[in-house]
Write a protein that holds these residues in place. Structure first.
Motif, mmCIF file in Angstrom:
data_model
loop_
_atom_site.group_PDB
_atom_site.id
_atom_site.type_symbol
_atom_site.label_atom_id
_atom_site.label_comp_id
_atom_site.label_asym_id
_atom_site.label_seq_id
_atom_site.Cartn_x
_atom_site.Cartn_y
_atom_site.Cartn_z
ATOM 1 N N GLN A 53 36.576 18.283 65.035
ATOM 2 C CA GLN A 53 35.998 18.157 66.363
ATOM 3 C C GLN A 53 35.913 16.681 66.708
ATOM 4 O OE1 GLN A 53 32.298 20.104 67.102
ATOM 5 N NE2 GLN A 53 33.251 22.093 67.283
ATOM 6 N N LEU A 54 36.168 16.371 67.960
ATOM 7 C CA LEU A 54 36.082 15.015 68.460
ATOM 8 C C LEU A 54 34.894 14.943 69.402
ATOM 9 C CD1 LEU A 54 39.833 14.678 69.448
ATOM 10 C CD2 LEU A 54 38.793 14.119 67.257
ATOM 11 N N TYR A 55 34.049 13.947 69.233
ATOM 12 C CA TYR A 55 32.849 13.812 70.041
ATOM 13 C C TYR A 55 32.840 12.418 70.650
ATOM 14 C CZ TYR A 55 27.887 13.360 71.186
ATOM 15 O OH TYR A 55 26.711 13.155 71.839
ATOM 16 N N THR A 56 32.723 12.330 71.961
ATOM 17 C CA THR A 56 32.640 11.034 72.627
ATOM 18 C C THR A 56 31.437 11.037 73.550
ATOM 19 O OG1 THR A 56 34.125 11.773 74.377
ATOM 20 C CG2 THR A 56 35.124 10.612 72.548
ATOM 21 N N LYS A 57 30.775 9.893 73.628
ATOM 22 C CA LYS A 57 29.596 9.774 74.485
ATOM 23 C C LYS A 57 29.481 8.353 75.000
ATOM 24 C CE LYS A 57 24.692 10.767 74.832
ATOM 25 N NZ LYS A 57 23.524 11.393 74.238
ATOM 26 N N VAL A 58 29.120 8.230 76.271
ATOM 27 C CA VAL A 58 28.840 6.926 76.861
ATOM 28 C C VAL A 58 27.375 6.635 76.551
ATOM 29 C CG1 VAL A 58 28.812 5.540 78.956
ATOM 30 C CG2 VAL A 58 30.534 7.355 78.683
ATOM 31 N N THR A 59 27.137 5.613 75.717
ATOM 32 C CA THR A 59 25.789 5.371 75.202
ATOM 33 C C THR A 59 25.060 4.193 75.832
ATOM 34 O OG1 THR A 59 26.682 4.046 73.393
ATOM 35 C CG2 THR A 59 26.329 6.411 72.968
ATOM 36 N N GLY A 60 25.742 3.379 76.604
ATOM 37 C CA GLY A 60 25.076 2.234 77.216
ATOM 38 C C GLY A 60 26.058 1.365 77.973
ATOM 39 N N LYS A 61 25.581 0.153 78.322
ATOM 40 C CA LYS A 61 26.412 -0.818 79.013
ATOM 41 C C LYS A 61 26.285 -2.162 78.312
ATOM 42 C CE LYS A 61 25.859 1.098 83.682
ATOM 43 N NZ LYS A 61 25.430 0.761 85.054
ATOM 44 N N THR A 62 27.294 -2.979 78.487
ATOM 45 C CA THR A 62 27.273 -4.334 77.949
ATOM 46 C C THR A 62 28.103 -5.221 78.860
ATOM 47 O OG1 THR A 62 27.550 -5.679 75.953
ATOM 48 C CG2 THR A 62 29.276 -4.053 76.408
ATOM 49 N N THR A 63 27.911 -6.529 78.757
ATOM 50 C CA THR A 63 28.689 -7.476 79.551
ATOM 51 C C THR A 63 29.577 -8.296 78.632
ATOM 52 O OG1 THR A 63 26.928 -7.615 81.196
ATOM 53 C CG2 THR A 63 28.554 -9.392 81.193
ATOM 54 N N LYS A 64 30.835 -8.394 79.011
ATOM 55 C CA LYS A 64 31.811 -9.201 78.278
ATOM 56 C C LYS A 64 32.634 -9.964 79.309
ATOM 57 C CE LYS A 64 32.023 -6.173 74.306
ATOM 58 N NZ LYS A 64 31.495 -7.072 73.305
ATOM 59 N N ASN A 65 32.697 -11.277 79.154
ATOM 60 C CA ASN A 65 33.425 -12.136 80.103
ATOM 61 C C ASN A 65 33.012 -11.868 81.550
ATOM 62 O OD1 ASN A 65 34.773 -13.381 78.026
ATOM 63 N ND2 ASN A 65 36.627 -12.168 78.249
ATOM 64 N N ASP A 66 31.710 -11.789 81.779
ATOM 65 C CA ASP A 66 31.137 -11.588 83.114
ATOM 66 C C ASP A 66 31.507 -10.259 83.769
ATOM 67 O OD1 ASP A 66 29.842 -14.081 83.059
ATOM 68 O OD2 ASP A 66 31.675 -15.097 83.732
ATOM 69 N N ARG A 67 31.894 -9.284 82.970
ATOM 70 C CA ARG A 67 32.199 -7.944 83.487
ATOM 71 C C ARG A 67 31.350 -6.931 82.738
ATOM 72 N NH1 ARG A 67 38.456 -8.789 83.922
ATOM 73 N NH2 ARG A 67 38.473 -9.783 85.945
ATOM 74 N N GLU A 68 30.915 -5.919 83.469
ATOM 75 C CA GLU A 68 30.100 -4.873 82.866
ATOM 76 C C GLU A 68 30.998 -3.747 82.362
ATOM 77 O OE1 GLU A 68 27.491 -2.245 85.327
ATOM 78 O OE2 GLU A 68 25.939 -3.344 84.229
ATOM 79 N N TYR A 69 30.805 -3.373 81.105
ATOM 80 C CA TYR A 69 31.572 -2.303 80.469
ATOM 81 C C TYR A 69 30.615 -1.221 79.989
ATOM 82 C CZ TYR A 69 35.575 -5.425 80.279
ATOM 83 O OH TYR A 69 36.607 -6.257 80.618
ATOM 84 N N PHE A 70 31.095 0.008 80.026
ATOM 85 C CA PHE A 70 30.360 1.107 79.422
ATOM 86 C C PHE A 70 30.740 1.169 77.950
ATOM 87 C CE2 PHE A 70 30.223 2.286 83.854
ATOM 88 C CZ PHE A 70 28.925 2.744 83.987
ATOM 89 N N ILE A 71 29.771 1.498 77.115
ATOM 90 C CA ILE A 71 29.996 1.631 75.669
ATOM 91 C C ILE A 71 30.276 3.101 75.386
ATOM 92 C CG2 ILE A 71 29.003 1.349 73.372
ATOM 93 C CD1 ILE A 71 27.082 -0.755 74.741
ATOM 94 N N LEU A 72 31.464 3.376 74.893
ATOM 95 C CA LEU A 72 31.868 4.741 74.571
ATOM 96 C C LEU A 72 31.972 4.857 73.053
ATOM 97 C CD1 LEU A 72 33.177 7.376 76.169
ATOM 98 C CD2 LEU A 72 35.142 6.615 74.887
#
Length: 191
Positions: A53-72
Motif C-alpha cells: 500500500q502507498l500512503y501519501t499525505k500533505v503534512t504542512g508547508k515550508t519556504t524554500k528560496n522565497d517560495r512556499e511549498y507543501f510538504i508531502l
C-alpha cells in the motif's frame, strides 16, 4: 519484488516533477487542480498484484528560496505496519495546472496539466489526453487527464490517471498497476 516496489515509487515520482523558477508564491487552486495540494489531504493506493500500500499525505508547508511549498510525505507499506520506504517531497502548484517540486536546491516542473500532448510516434516523454470519466473500485471519477510516461518503446511506459479536484487515482505499467483505495481531499472523503 524490490524492482516492482521501485517501479511503483518511480511512477509516483513521475507523477510529481521538472523546471521553471518564475512562478509566484503558492495560491489555493484546489478547484482547478489535478493534484490538489492542501495540508491534510491524503491518498492511499492499493497495488493490484501485491500486499503493498502507498500512503501519501500533505503534512504542512515550508519556504524554500522565497517560495512556499507543501510538504508531502510518502510511505510505502509492504504488509500491515511494515514500512518499506519513506520519502518527503516539497511541492507547489501556483495555478492548479503545473506541479513543481523542490529537490537538491532546485525547482523542477513535474507536469503541465493545462496542455494536451498527443504524439502517435511516441517521441515525447509525456503524452496526455482527457477522459470524461474513469471507473475504479471505489467509484467513478469525472474530468480525468491521462498522462503516459513513454519508456524506450511505445509499450514500455507508465499510464497515470488524475481526476480534477482529487489527484492521482490510478496508474499502470507493463508489470502491474495501483489504484486509489481512499482519499481525503479538501475535506471530502473518497472510499
Amino acid at each position: 519484488m524490490k524492482a516492482i516496489i521501485s517501479l511503483i515509487f518511480a511512477i509516483f515520482i513521475i507523477a510529481l516533477f521538472s523546471c521553471d523558477s518564475s512562478q509566484p508564491i503558492e495560491q489555493d487552486n484546489t478547484e482547478t487542480s489535478y493534484f490538489p495540494l492542501q495540508v491534510g489531504n491524503e491518498w492511499i493506493y492499493e497495488v493490484d498484484r501485491d500486499t503493498v500500500q502507498l500512503y501519501t499525505k500533505v503534512t504542512g508547508k515550508t519556504t524554500k528560496n522565497d517560495r512556499e511549498y507543501f510538504i508531502l510525505n510518502y510511505v510505502q507499506y509492504q504488509g500491515p505496519g511494515k514500512v518499506s520506504e519513506e520519502k518527503t517531497m516539497y511541492l507547489r502548484s501556483p495555478d492548479g495546472k503545473k506541479i513543481y517540486q523542490y529537490e537538491n536546491d532546485a525547482e523542477t516542473l513535474f507536469r503541465d496539466f493545462s496542455e494536451v500532448i498527443t504524439d502517435t510516434n511516441y517521441t515525447n516523454k509525456y503524452i496526455t489526453s482527457k477522459r470524461d470519466y474513469i471507473d475504479i473500485p471505489i467509484g467513478r471519477f469525472n474530468d480525468v487527464i491521462n498522462v503516459r510516461a513513454v519508456g524506450f518503446d511505445r509499450d514500455a511506459g507508465a499510464s497515470m490517471d488524475y481526476a480534477k479536484r482529487v489527484g492521482l487515482i490510478r496508474a499502470g505499467w507493463c508489470r502491474g498497476s495501483f489504484h486509489l483505495k481512499y482519499a481525503k481531499v479538501n475535506g471530502k472523503v473518497y472510499q
